[in-house]
Design a protein around this motif. Structure first.
Motif, PDB file in Angstrom:
ATOM      1  N   HIS A   1       0.824  -1.204   0.000  1.00 36.15           N
ATOM      2  CA  HIS A   1       0.000   0.000   0.000  1.00 36.15           C
ATOM      3  C   HIS A   1       0.868   1.268   0.000  1.00 36.15           C
ATOM      4  O   HIS A   1       0.353   2.363   0.234  1.00 36.15           O
ATOM      5  N   ASP A   2       2.157   1.130  -0.245  1.00 35.94           N
ATOM      6  CA  ASP A   2       3.068   2.276  -0.211  1.00 35.94           C
ATOM      7  C   ASP A   2       3.117   3.003  -1.551  1.00 35.94           C
ATOM      8  O   ASP A   2       2.923   2.402  -2.608  1.00 35.94           O
ATOM      9  N   THR A   3       3.454   4.298  -1.478  1.00 36.44           N
ATOM     10  CA  THR A   3       3.709   5.053  -2.697  1.00 36.44           C
ATOM     11  C   THR A   3       5.084   4.690  -3.256  1.00 36.44           C
ATOM     12  O   THR A   3       5.963   4.203  -2.542  1.00 36.44           O
ATOM     13  N   GLY A   4       5.253   4.962  -4.548  1.00 35.55           N
ATOM     14  CA  GLY A   4       6.520   4.683  -5.205  1.00 35.55           C
ATOM     15  C   GLY A   4       6.922   5.807  -6.137  1.00 35.55           C
ATOM     16  O   GLY A   4       6.156   6.747  -6.396  1.00 35.55           O
ATOM     17  N   LEU A   5       8.154   5.708  -6.626  1.00 34.06           N
ATOM     18  CA  LEU A   5       8.642   6.643  -7.633  1.00 34.06           C
ATOM     19  C   LEU A   5       9.614   5.908  -8.554  1.00 34.06           C
ATOM     20  O   LEU A   5      10.688   6.380  -8.876  1.00 34.06           O
ATOM     21  N   TRP A   6       9.184   4.704  -8.953  1.00 40.21           N
ATOM     22  CA  TRP A   6      10.032   3.910  -9.852  1.00 40.21           C
ATOM     23  C   TRP A   6       9.516   3.928 -11.291  1.00 40.21           C
ATOM     24  O   TRP A   6      10.110   3.303 -12.161  1.00 40.21           O
ATOM     25  N   ASN A   7       8.410   4.647 -11.557  1.00 38.36           N
ATOM     26  CA  ASN A   7       7.961   4.746 -12.945  1.00 38.36           C
ATOM     27  C   ASN A   7       7.350   6.120 -13.220  1.00 38.36           C
ATOM     28  O   ASN A   7       7.109   6.916 -12.295  1.00 38.36           O
ATOM     29  N   ASP A   8       7.114   6.397 -14.493  1.00 42.29           N
ATOM     30  CA  ASP A   8       6.666   7.725 -14.901  1.00 42.29           C
ATOM     31  C   ASP A   8       5.230   8.012 -14.491  1.00 42.29           C
ATOM     32  O   ASP A   8       4.867   9.176 -14.252  1.00 42.29           O
ATOM     33  N   ALA A   9       4.381   6.988 -14.400  1.00 42.37           N
ATOM     34  CA  ALA A   9       3.003   7.207 -13.969  1.00 42.37           C
ATOM     35  C   ALA A   9       2.967   7.725 -12.536  1.00 42.37           C
ATOM     36  O   ALA A   9       2.152   8.617 -12.196  1.00 42.37           O
ATOM     37  N   GLN A  10       3.822   7.205 -11.694  1.00 41.34           N
ATOM     38  CA  GLN A  10       3.901   7.690 -10.321  1.00 41.34           C
ATOM     39  C   GLN A  10       4.385   9.138 -10.288  1.00 41.34           C
ATOM     40  O   GLN A  10       3.850   9.967  -9.546  1.00 41.34           O
ATOM     41  N   ALA A  11       5.406   9.448 -11.078  1.00 35.48           N
ATOM     42  CA  ALA A  11       5.917  10.816 -11.117  1.00 35.48           C
ATOM     43  C   ALA A  11       4.845  11.793 -11.571  1.00 35.48           C
ATOM     44  O   ALA A  11       4.711  12.895 -11.015  1.00 35.48           O
ATOM     45  N   GLU A  12       4.061  11.422 -12.569  1.00 36.78           N
ATOM     46  CA  GLU A  12       3.000  12.301 -13.056  1.00 36.78           C
ATOM     47  C   GLU A  12       1.948  12.534 -11.975  1.00 36.78           C
ATOM     48  O   GLU A  12       1.452  13.658 -11.803  1.00 36.78           O
ATOM     49  N   ALA A  13       1.608  11.497 -11.232  1.00 35.63           N
ATOM     50  CA  ALA A  13       0.634  11.654 -10.152  1.00 35.63           C
ATOM     51  C   ALA A  13       1.173  12.566  -9.055  1.00 35.63           C
ATOM     52  O   ALA A  13       0.428  13.381  -8.485  1.00 35.63           O
ATOM     53  N   TRP A  14       2.451  12.441  -8.745  1.00 37.85           N
ATOM     54  CA  TRP A  14       3.038  13.319  -7.738  1.00 37.85           C
ATOM     55  C   TRP A  14       3.064  14.772  -8.205  1.00 37.85           C
ATOM     56  O   TRP A  14       2.957  15.701  -7.390  1.00 37.85           O
ATOM     57  N   SER A  15       3.195  15.001  -9.501  1.00 34.38           N
ATOM     58  CA  SER A  15       3.313  16.375 -10.003  1.00 34.38           C
ATOM     59  C   SER A  15       2.062  17.200  -9.705  1.00 34.38           C
ATOM     60  O   SER A  15       2.145  18.405  -9.451  1.00 34.38           O
ATOM     61  N   ARG A  16       0.909  16.570  -9.734  1.00 37.21           N
ATOM     62  CA  ARG A  16      -0.329  17.258  -9.371  1.00 37.21           C
ATOM     63  C   ARG A  16      -0.267  17.751  -7.921  1.00 37.21           C
ATOM     64  O   ARG A  16      -0.709  18.858  -7.596  1.00 37.21           O
ATOM     65  N   ILE A  17       0.313  16.933  -7.060  1.00 28.95           N
ATOM     66  CA  ILE A  17       0.391  17.259  -5.634  1.00 28.95           C
ATOM     67  C   ILE A  17       1.410  18.362  -5.393  1.00 28.95           C
ATOM     68  O   ILE A  17       1.161  19.304  -4.628  1.00 28.95           O
ATOM     69  N   THR A  18       2.578  18.275  -6.046  1.00 29.91           N
ATOM     70  CA  THR A  18       3.586  19.317  -5.839  1.00 29.91           C
ATOM     71  C   THR A  18       3.108  20.665  -6.352  1.00 29.91           C
ATOM     72  O   THR A  18       3.427  21.701  -5.759  1.00 29.91           O
ATOM     73  N   ARG A  19       2.338  20.672  -7.436  1.00 32.39           N
ATOM     74  CA  ARG A  19       1.812  21.955  -7.941  1.00 32.39           C
ATOM     75  C   ARG A  19       0.919  22.613  -6.909  1.00 32.39           C
ATOM     76  O   ARG A  19       0.972  23.830  -6.700  1.00 32.39           O
TER      77      ARG A  19
END
Length: 371
Positions: free
Chosen positions: A78-96
């Protein structure tokens, strides 16, 4: 690193780390949520609201939870990850959104090592997950199990190289996702801590034995991450300053490795404790870990943050004003009240302008001074 100014409460003076100015010293530490419903490591609406509320509530820095650099590095599925581009794109919404509220965003990059593949909260008491129920083999510095968990595989040279490269790739995606800083997780009994502590690292090769060898993995990760994020982005490291067990990792070893990590490219050190040994006797009390941050700061002249049952604004103010810490991490206090920073500013008469415009009519000065 900027020096504190003289005006107003120390807790609400801005601080600059490399090229990043952070508006105050009230920070949110990584808080695992175990809330990836699709089990694919992608953050979703819960993470946006959870982290975004704290940014809107006045925090200077919001650090996203321990985020795995590889699937096998997750604490749970159930943990978040940052090993692929889909995860990075989802995080970008949050950082904005965090940035739109005037706060800085960070992400803690992590690998759980021998503490991976466990049931998510609130099922953790069941221990590690059987392989036939969604679990996976775990790795560590040595084939020494955490209490109640399965025995890990000791990483070989190729496995260690993959871990370093996974941190490097995750750091690159953190930049692409819009984070303002990256933190390497070297605390709480997870993989990097497992290499650091002589209680879990029994190796006799160049990755074990001497302090220099046990610190090698962390320093290689720091160098790899710094090479990916460039010279302007801050790089934090979170340490457990003690295992709370005789013969284990301690504040003296932490201080030596902090100095080495500074030379390798790290800027700021987030000082916690424990997590390596399940049965450690830890004297939990308000601010019980703060003196470790002070010790490390004094012995290395490094910038440090304090954490650990700090829930009172005046207590935090003293820590920063007296130079015992450069910032304070508020975990459970922020979960109980995402607007804790605004409340603290009111209590300390900080007179800040960090209120969202949508909430201005609720400011105490507009309501007879009452919170």
């Amino acid at each position: 690193m900027s020096a504190p100014g003289s005006a107003g409460p120390a807790l609400f003076r801005p601080i600059t780390v490399r090229g990043l100015e952070i508006r105050n010293r009230v920070w949110v530490p990584p808080l695992c949520q175990y809330s990836v419903t699709a089990r694919d490591g992608v953050p979703h609406d819960w993470h946006l609201v959870h982290l975004g509320a704290m940014a809107a509530g006045g925090a200077g820095l919001v650090v996203a939870e321990a985020t795995a650099v590889s699937p096998e590095g997750r604490i749970s599925d159930h943990d978040t990850g940052l090993w692929n581009d889909a995860q990075a794109e989802a995080w970008s919404r949050i950082t904005r959104f965090i940035r739109s509220q005037g706060a800085a965003s960070g992400i803690q990059l992590a690998h759980a090592g021998r503490k991976a593949s466990v049931w998510p909260e609130p099922m953790r008491r069941r221990g590690s997950q059987p392989l036939d129920e969604g679990g996976w083999p775990t790795v560590s510095a040595s084939a020494v199990a955490f209490d109640g968990y399965r025995e890990p595989l000791a990483l070989d040279e190729a496995g260690i190289a993959r871990v370093i490269d996974d941190f490097r790739s995750a750091a690159r995606r953190a930049v692409e996702a819009g984070f303002d800083l990256v933190e390497v997780h070297a605390a709480h009994g997870y993989l990097v801590h497992q290499f650091l502590s002589p209680l879990s690292n029994l190796r006799d090769d160049r990755w074990g034995g001497s302090l220099e060898n046990r610190a090698r993995l962390l320093l290689e990760i720091v160098r790899a991450v710094r090479a990916e994020i460039g010279e302007e982005m801050p790089l934090f490291v979170r340490f457990s300053a003690t295992d709370w067990v005789p013969g284990g990792w301690d504040e003296d070893q932490t201080s030596v490795v902090v100095a080495w990590a500074k030379d390798a490219g790290a800027d700021f050190f987030d000082i916690s404790t424990g997590g390596l040994v399940a049965a450690a006797d830890i004297p939990v009390a308000p601010g019980y870990q703060a003196h470790f941050a002070e010790y490390v700061g004094e012995h290395t002249e490094a910038a440090v943050s304090a954490v650990g049952r700090i829930t009172d604004a005046r207590h935090a103010e003293r820590l920063v004003a007296e130079g015992r810490a450069d910032a304070v991490m508020f975990g459970k206090a922020m979960m109980r009240d995402p607007h804790f920073a605004m409340r603290a500013a009111h209590e300390l008469d900080a007179g800040t302008s960090m209120w969202p415009p949508q909430y201005l009519r609720a400011r105490p000065e507009h309501n007879d001074g009452e919170w």
